[in-house]
Enzyme design. Structure first.
Site, PDB file in Angstrom:
ATOM      1  N   GLU A  87      42.498  35.905  31.896  1.00  9.81           N
ATOM      2  CA  GLU A  87      41.338  36.219  32.737  1.00  9.81           C
ATOM      3  C   GLU A  87      41.770  36.864  34.051  1.00  9.81           C
ATOM      4  OE1 GLU A  87      38.415  36.386  31.849  1.00  9.81           O
ATOM      5  OE2 GLU A  87      38.382  35.193  30.026  1.00  9.81           O
ATOM      6  N   LEU A 137      49.910  46.584  36.822  1.00  4.33           N
ATOM      7  CA  LEU A 137      48.578  45.971  36.821  1.00  4.33           C
ATOM      8  C   LEU A 137      47.909  46.065  38.194  1.00  4.33           C
ATOM      9  CD1 LEU A 137      49.278  42.736  34.748  1.00  4.33           C
ATOM     10  CD2 LEU A 137      47.756  44.585  34.109  1.00  4.33           C
ATOM     11  N   TYR A 165      47.092  44.926  42.237  1.00  4.54           N
ATOM     12  CA  TYR A 165      46.598  43.648  42.793  1.00  4.54           C
ATOM     13  C   TYR A 165      47.666  42.554  42.687  1.00  4.54           C
ATOM     14  CZ  TYR A 165      42.178  46.086  42.571  1.00  4.54           C
ATOM     15  OH  TYR A 165      41.188  46.996  42.726  1.00  4.54           O
ATOM     16  N   TYR A 185      34.156  32.626  38.389  1.00  2.10           N
ATOM     17  CA  TYR A 185      34.228  33.251  37.072  1.00  2.10           C
ATOM     18  C   TYR A 185      35.402  32.677  36.254  1.00  2.10           C
ATOM     19  CZ  TYR A 185      35.576  36.350  33.413  1.00  2.10           C
ATOM     20  OH  TYR A 185      35.967  36.807  32.187  1.00  2.10           O
ATOM     21  N   ASP A 200      30.846  37.583  35.131  1.00  2.00           N
ATOM     22  CA  ASP A 200      31.596  38.718  35.687  1.00  2.00           C
ATOM     23  C   ASP A 200      30.672  39.947  35.709  1.00  2.00           C
ATOM     24  OD1 ASP A 200      31.404  39.486  33.071  1.00  2.00           O
ATOM     25  OD2 ASP A 200      33.531  39.890  32.785  1.00  2.00           O
TER      26      ASP A 200
END
Ligand code: SF4
Length: 362
Positions: free
Chosen positions: A40, A83, A85, A123, A141
């Site tokens: 997630e 990826l 972040y 979430y 989401d």
């Protein structure tokens, strides 16, 4: 009450559709709390197809909470490379440390317990609680917000926190007792495969078409409403590929702000020509072997856009630092190290390829 009843009618056809159409995904086949959590976080900004490979590699090298808590930062960044972040990866490790320390290595099995871990919001907590532990917790989401806005023909701004809270509250009232995780995944899957973004829902394939007000009223394609965010700030930068005998100079970014603490290419503000860069070296009494322009590239972060110009500089020695680059120390790395050990954020990918690929080499 009427709304709640209407929403409840979605449950059965959605679960039926999900059983028939769900994609086989690595984290779905063995939904342990650890694997659901990792997937997630990883998929928050990455397409499912692209995320599969990252996920498999990550859980192969770090198969459980303990391995994640003890991973070297450099290895973690390498696994996360591409990826973006990077803070998310740092929070994963931090949270794993807390799980080891406070929960004997077992992920908390309540929404509240999950929410107390760094990097886990409502979430992710809902997804782990419902998918891995079978708890009736909603996981809302962007996909779910879009689908529900269309189903209810709701013109409220889906980027508003109040709308999200309201959705969570209403979904909580209709979560099926037996299959809460599948229900959440069915809503997400519908958003990913049928109720597509950008005004292109495939209503003729939709299992809840007869319940969808957006479809019945003809408003679906115009929904959801998203109020425009603040415009991104554009920054012009000149990226320097300082090379000496197949080694490249990198610098470490400051410990605060964008890409904090990660490696980067040395850079200068504004767009400089090869001649201008050469003259900066000359002013310091240094003469590069060659200086060449590498073309332009762009990278978009959430609030900033880098508009980059690249300059390749061949040097005859490995400088420790350079005054016009703020005297920040250089780390000289080989092609091998760049390929296997040192993580460089995706923002630099275009210029990194210029260094690594034979065809693009200046
Ligand atoms: Fe989305 Fe169309 Fe299905 Fe409504 S009918 S939920 S708009 S795909």
């Amino acid at each position: 009450m009427e709304n709640e009843n209407k929403l409840k009618e979605l449950v059965a056809p959605l679960l039926w559709w999900y059983d028939e159409n769900r994609r086989i995904l690595p984290w779905r086949e063995e939904p342990t709390p650890y694997r659901v959590w990792i997937s997630e976080i990883m998929l928050q900004q990455t397409r499912v197809e692209a995320g599969k490979g990252y996920f498999e590699r990550f859980v192969k090298e770090l198969p459980d909470v303990e391995a994640l808590a003890n991973v070297e930062d450099q290895q973690l960044m390498k696994l996360w490379e591409g990826l973006g972040y990077y803070n998310r990866a740092r929070n994963l490790k931090k949270a794993a440390g807390i799980v080891m320390e406070k929960h004997s290595g077992r992920m908390p099995d309540t929404v509240q317990g999950l929410l107390e871990l760094p990097g886990i919001g409502s979430y992710t907590a809902g997804a782990v609680a419902s998918i891995a532990y079978g708890l009736p917790a909603p996981a809302v989401d962007g996909n779910v917000l879009r689908v529900l806005a269309r189903i209810e023909s709701d013109e409220r701004d889906i980027l508003s926190a109040a709308v999200k809270k309201d959705r969570e509250k209403k979904l909580l009232q209709i979560m099926p007792e037996k299959r809460p995780g599948d229900f959440n995944q069915a809503l997400m899957e519908l958003g990913a495969l049928v109720c597509l973004p950008n005004g292109e829902p495939l209503c003729e394939k939709c299992p809840v078409q007869s319940l969808c007000r957006g479809y019945l009223n003809g408003t679906a394609a115009k929904l959801p409403v998203k109020k425009a965010k603040k415009a991104r700030i554009a920054e012009e930068k000149t990226m320097l590929l300082l090379c000496c005998k197949h080694r490249l100079a990198l610098q470490k970014r400051p410990d605060k702000g964008l890409l904090r603490g990660l490696m980067e290419l040395p850079s200068l503000p504004g767009h400089l020509t090869a001649q201008e860069v050469e003259s900066l070296f000359m002013q310091q009494g240094e003469e590069p072997d060659s200086v060449k322009e590498l073309g332009e590239a762009k990278h978009i972060f959430s609030h900033v856009e880098w508009r980059m110009q690249g300059i390749f500089v061949a040097l005859n020695r490995e400088y420790k630092s350079l005054e016009f680059l703020g005297e920040r120390p250089f780390f000289w790395v080989s092609e091998q190290e760049l390929a296997h050990q040192v993580a460089l954020p995706t923002a630099f990918k275009y210029y990194l390829d210029c260094f690594l690929s034979e065809e693009k080499k200046p």
